[in-house]
Design an enzyme around this catalytic site. Structure first.
Site, mmCIF file in Angstrom:
data_model
loop_
_atom_site.group_PDB
_atom_site.id
_atom_site.type_symbol
_atom_site.label_atom_id
_atom_site.label_comp_id
_atom_site.label_asym_id
_atom_site.label_seq_id
_atom_site.Cartn_x
_atom_site.Cartn_y
_atom_site.Cartn_z
ATOM 1 N N ARG A 78 -9.278 10.372 -8.333
ATOM 2 C CA ARG A 78 -8.423 11.115 -7.397
ATOM 3 C C ARG A 78 -7.638 10.111 -6.570
ATOM 4 N NH1 ARG A 78 -9.244 12.627 -1.642
ATOM 5 N NH2 ARG A 78 -8.099 10.691 -1.786
ATOM 6 N N ASP A 95 -13.718 5.719 2.825
ATOM 7 C CA ASP A 95 -12.538 5.685 3.677
ATOM 8 C C ASP A 95 -11.788 7.005 3.669
ATOM 9 O OD1 ASP A 95 -10.786 4.213 5.452
ATOM 10 O OD2 ASP A 95 -9.320 4.265 3.833
ATOM 11 N N ASP A 96 -11.767 7.706 2.541
ATOM 12 C CA ASP A 96 -11.059 8.986 2.468
ATOM 13 C C ASP A 96 -11.700 10.013 3.393
ATOM 14 O OD1 ASP A 96 -9.310 8.166 0.236
ATOM 15 O OD2 ASP A 96 -11.190 8.101 -0.862
ATOM 16 N N LYS A 116 -6.055 -2.116 -0.757
ATOM 17 C CA LYS A 116 -6.892 -1.957 0.434
ATOM 18 C C LYS A 116 -7.446 -3.304 0.904
ATOM 19 C CE LYS A 116 -7.003 2.238 2.006
ATOM 20 N NZ LYS A 116 -7.982 3.308 1.918
ATOM 21 N N ASN A 171 -0.781 11.545 0.962
ATOM 22 C CA ASN A 171 -0.107 10.356 0.425
ATOM 23 C C ASN A 171 0.085 10.493 -1.080
ATOM 24 O OD1 ASN A 171 0.186 8.635 2.725
ATOM 25 N ND2 ASN A 171 -2.021 8.326 2.725
ATOM 26 N N TYR A 228 0.853 -1.190 0.000
ATOM 27 C CA TYR A 228 0.000 0.000 0.000
ATOM 28 C C TYR A 228 0.888 1.238 0.000
ATOM 29 C CZ TYR A 228 -4.354 2.376 -0.028
ATOM 30 O OH TYR A 228 -5.400 3.156 -0.441
ATOM 31 N N GLU A 266 -13.683 4.578 -2.499
ATOM 32 C CA GLU A 266 -12.268 4.911 -2.328
ATOM 33 C C GLU A 266 -11.759 5.807 -3.449
ATOM 34 O OE1 GLU A 266 -8.780 4.766 -0.158
ATOM 35 O OE2 GLU A 266 -10.577 3.632 0.351
ATOM 36 N N ASP A 267 -11.132 6.912 -3.074
ATOM 37 C CA ASP A 267 -10.427 7.799 -4.011
ATOM 38 C C ASP A 267 -11.320 8.340 -5.122
ATOM 39 O OD1 ASP A 267 -8.219 7.566 -2.487
ATOM 40 O OD2 ASP A 267 -7.041 6.390 -3.885
#
Length: 537
Positions: free
Chosen positions: A147, A259-260, A165, A398, A94, A236-237
């Protein structure tokens, strides 16, 4: 001939393959004689061989490819390696390595993993799900690649994120890998470099947007509800407007979270709770400033509002503890064209640039969620240090290349006074003879345990109360030794036991909120432990 082929396929089945760890009896029973070398090797020896191979590689991306290949051929060995060497392996499967792997995903592509949805699949998503070989999927991570971390629009290359993930769900909390489904919502890309790349594996058109995009997501969610009704969907993202839009649309309808927004919020909140043990400033008195006003920063602030309210503050007073700075300066009331998620934090205050905002607001905690490296400059750290005996600095972007500052910079520019945490890992720093071990505010401290707890008791939804209890549980698990070393999080080596503790706390809270789908077991801990995947041969 068919039997012989079937025997050989045992060695190609990643879920059951043990390679040279098959015993003599198993080799005879499965018809593997002659297909393996003489030695019957312990799994521990195989783990050592894998680690030796990894350490021979010069570049992290090579290590990523090696581990990906191992996962494809011997799943249990992959997870055994990951669990036993989590501090070394997590940065490879990750962040930060997954950032490079996602950028280069089409160029290092070896074998298909996961489930892909394109606009051409509209009307057939449920039918296509029948092609997935597993019948009991419980955890799904989906991205549209727009993103990815702080790297922007990577299109279908973003599949590296769901794969990574889900590997952490298994390694950190023991979600069985056969219950995991990575999903790429490949609706195109606006990244011209990818569209011009002859190796690009994704849908080679501009991004689908608007109503057509939302219809495709809706079809996906309904298809999952029909095919895998017990599954948890993790978004996610996604780009900030879509991230908030999808979360608000589905959070009360299906078992899902982002999660973000929510995972990042919980891990950041846990770190802020822990920081109070160093600064000696009660949480209820903290003023917190965010650099960046996107989904991650706003998600953290929203959960912190709930945390302040638990301390006895009103919602209005809670928001007064939280301040945002974006590319235009301090977010204040009256500024034109503020986004909807920023409005609750636009205070009646004079306009300021970043530096003067620090001097005017005097925050105790500075949280970076910008995706822009180097934005916590020496001047920023020095100003935070001038108004705080122990300034709390969170550089959460990140991968590592996008961090607002490095650990060494934070400690050096603050003369060793900073309480530092980051989204990607930084190693030990020695400043004027003192050793600092900066903790990593990794979402892996939260989402695997939360997922385990929610899935074990078949929660119907995931409200913010579950993230709040996960954050509090994590903060309590930070030891005095962690604090003495300047770390706001426990060692990753303890991640499985940490995840179990969080799972139990989340499950207890779910029963308290009456959102569990099964009757409460007499021994909740034993019940949850019984759900955990053990990679031992």
């Amino acid at each position: 001939m068919a039997d012989k082929k079937r025997n050989f396929e045992v060695l190609q089945n990643r879920a059951i393959n043990k390679s040279i760890s098959f015993s003599k009896e198993e080799r005879k029973e499965l018809g593997l004689q002659g297909l393996l070398p003489y030695t019957v090797e312990k799994q521990e020896t195989q783990v050592e061989r894998v680690m030796e191979s990894i350490r021979r590689k010069a570049f992290d991306i090579e290590k990523y490819i090696l581990l990906s290949a191992l996962q494809d051929r011997d799943e249990r060995l992959f997870y055994k390696v990951a669990i036993q060497h989590i501090e070394e392996i997590m940065p490879l499967i990750y962040t930060p390595t997954v950032g490079q792997a996602s950028t280069e995903f089409s160029h290092i592509f070896r074998q298909p993993k996961g489930f892909y949805i394109t606009p051409e699949d509209k009307g057939n998503i449920r039918k296509n799900l029948d092609n997935w070989p597993e019948e009991d999927v419980r955890i799904i991570v989906i991205t549209d690649g727009q993103r990815i971390l702080g790297l922007g629009d990577l299109g279908a290359n973003g599949m590296g994120i769901p794969i990574g993930k889900l590997a952490l769900y298994t390694a950190c909390a023991g979600i069985p890998p056969n219950q995991a489904l990575p999903v790429m919502l490949d609706v195109g890309t606006n990244n011209e470099d990818l569209l011009a790349d002859s190796f690009y594996i994704g849908y080679p058109k501009k991004r689908l947007e608007g109503e057509a995009y939302m219809e495709l997501v809706e079809e996906f969610v309904l298809a999952i509800q029909d095919k895998y009704p017990k599954a948890l969907i993790q978004f996610e993202d996604f780009l900030t407007p879509n991230a908030f839009g999808l979360l608000h649309k589905y959070r009360d309808r299906v078992l899902c979270f982002n999660d973000d927004i929510q995972g990042t919020a919980a891990v950041a909140l846990a770190g802020v709770y822990a920081s109070s043990r160093i600064t000696k400033i009660p949480f209820s008195e903290l003023k917190i400033m965010f650099l960046g006003a996107g989904s991650a920063a706003t998600g953290i602030a929203d959960l912190m509002v709930a945390a302040f309210m638990e301390e006895g503050l009103s919602e209005e007073d809670a928001r007064k503890h939280l301040w945002f700075v974006d590319s235009k300066g301090l977010v204040v009331a009256g500024r034109e064209r503020l986004k909807e998620h920023n409005l609750p934090y636009a205070h009646d205050f004079e306009e300021h640039d970043f530096i003067s905002a620090i001097d005017a607001v005097k925050p105790h905690v500075l949280i970076g969620a910008t995706g822009s490296p180097g934005t916590f400059t020496q001047e920023v750290i020095e100003h935070m240090t001038s108004i705080n005996e122990r300034p709390v600095i969170f550089a959460l972007s990140n991968p590592t290349s996008k961090a607002e500052c490095t650990a060494e910079q934070a400690y050096t520019w603050s003369e060793g006074k900073a309480v530092f945490s980051s989204g990607s890992p930084f190693g030990k720093v020695i400043f004027k003879g003192k050793e600092f071990y900066p903790g990593q505010g990794n979402n892996a401290y939260i989402f695997p345990g939360l997922g385990l707890g929610a899935l074990a008791i078949q929660a119907r939804i995931i409200p913010d109360e579950l993230f709040l209890v996960a954050a509090k549980t994590l903060a309590k698990l930070v030891t005095d030794k962690n604090i003495s070393e300047g770390a706001l999080y426990p060692r990753l080596t303890e991640i499985r036991s940490l995840s179990l503790s969080i799972a139990i706390a989340v499950a207890e809270k779910a029963y308290e909120l009456d959102i569990a789908g099964i009757e409460k077991p007499k021994d909740l801990q034993q019940f949850i432990e019984s759900k955990v995947f053990d990679p031992k041969y």
